[in-house]
Scaffold this motif. Sequence first.
Motif, PDB file in Angstrom:
ATOM      1  N   HIS A 140       0.839  -1.193   0.000  1.00 13.46           N
ATOM      2  CA  HIS A 140       0.000   0.000   0.000  1.00 13.46           C
ATOM      3  C   HIS A 140       0.878   1.249   0.000  1.00 13.46           C
ATOM      4  N   THR A 141       0.502   2.205  -0.823  1.00 14.35           N
ATOM      5  CA  THR A 141       1.216   3.480  -0.857  1.00 14.35           C
ATOM      6  C   THR A 141       0.843   4.300   0.371  1.00 14.35           C
ATOM      7  N   ILE A 142       1.512   5.438   0.555  1.00 13.87           N
ATOM      8  CA  ILE A 142       1.196   6.327   1.675  1.00 13.87           C
ATOM      9  C   ILE A 142      -0.258   6.769   1.611  1.00 13.87           C
ATOM     10  N   GLU A 143      -0.767   6.937   0.391  1.00 13.74           N
ATOM     11  CA  GLU A 143      -2.162   7.367   0.224  1.00 13.74           C
ATOM     12  C   GLU A 143      -3.143   6.212   0.410  1.00 13.74           C
ATOM     13  N   GLY A 144      -2.621   4.971   0.504  1.00 19.41           N
ATOM     14  CA  GLY A 144      -3.485   3.817   0.719  1.00 19.41           C
ATOM     15  C   GLY A 144      -3.827   3.019  -0.517  1.00 19.41           C
ATOM     16  N   ALA A 169      -3.346   5.773  -7.812  1.00 19.76           N
ATOM     17  CA  ALA A 169      -3.870   7.014  -8.383  1.00 19.76           C
ATOM     18  C   ALA A 169      -2.795   8.072  -8.585  1.00 19.76           C
ATOM     19  N   PHE A 170      -1.669   7.957  -7.879  1.00 20.93           N
ATOM     20  CA  PHE A 170      -0.622   8.965  -7.962  1.00 20.93           C
ATOM     21  C   PHE A 170       0.609   8.478  -8.719  1.00 20.93           C
ATOM     22  N   GLY A 171       0.533   7.299  -9.319  1.00 20.02           N
ATOM     23  CA  GLY A 171       1.665   6.759 -10.065  1.00 20.02           C
ATOM     24  C   GLY A 171       1.329   6.574 -11.529  1.00 20.02           C
TER      25      GLY A 171
END
Length: 303
Positions: free
Chosen positions: A95-99, A123-125
């Motif tokens: 999981h990324t920092i954003e979840g 969503a941010f990659g």
Amino acid sequence: MSPHLSSKWPRLPKVVSRRAMRGFLMLLTVLLTLFIFTGCSLLPWNKDSANHPKISHKLNEQEDVINRNSLGTEKLDKLDAFIERGSGVQRVVQHTIEGDPIFRVLEYKGGRLQYTVDTTEDAFGTPEVRTVSCAELERVETNTLLTYTLTGCDGEQAERQLLSIEYDVVKQDRFEFVLKYGVDRKNEINTGEQKLVKDLRNGSVAEVNDYTLPDKDRQSIYRELVLSSDLEEKQLSTECNRKPYISYELTVQINGAERHYVWSECDTSTDGLSMTGVAQFIIDTVEANEAYKQLPEAEGGYE
């Protein structure tokens, strides 16, 4: 061609035209060679969708290794068993920092590891699915860090980090815990209040009110909590059909977060057994210290 156009765009001599053409062809050849021999090696990932395994985006809580950053890693034993077995398929969900979940699939094929990364839910990659072949997966553990690294991979990047789990308690602003355990939970280890309480099983208790957990023990307990994924929400039970029976209550504070768990020795679920194992690790660690050994022996018993 009209005289006007002819005078504005004079025709080049044949010698000059041939030289320019030869130069252009040589430059084109060099560029193509560079692309073939260097450009391709810079693209070790296979982006041909036909060669990617089908990846489900539904979490499998029982089989997936799930890393939730500061909240710990679940089912890490599955990854260790996969390395030991040297066959089959294992999925790791990071999981990324954003979840957002990033899906990583490992599969043994022909004596090598096929490693596929699916970032389409990030969503941010950059949303894509990529695959590369590697020789093996190495597990390296230190006092404060556990890493899983793919080695012998195709392309210029021969090593690729799969998972990195840090458990350096010194880097935490705050780490305290309170463990109450035993019959009626009369025993207590409280690092925040620097207190030890021992149930003498005769209606009384013995206490140490200036207890300090040694740094090495604090580090080992923090490591155990992180690697056992016991900082996650748990499904625990306090029910027990024995009398008397042992129960536990554990409160953990890490920086600004707090986790609280209550369960009994009769909870033989996966979460219950995991929590009992961690509680016993804490108890064994503290009872090995001189401060605890100086407390009187328990002489009573329970009916």
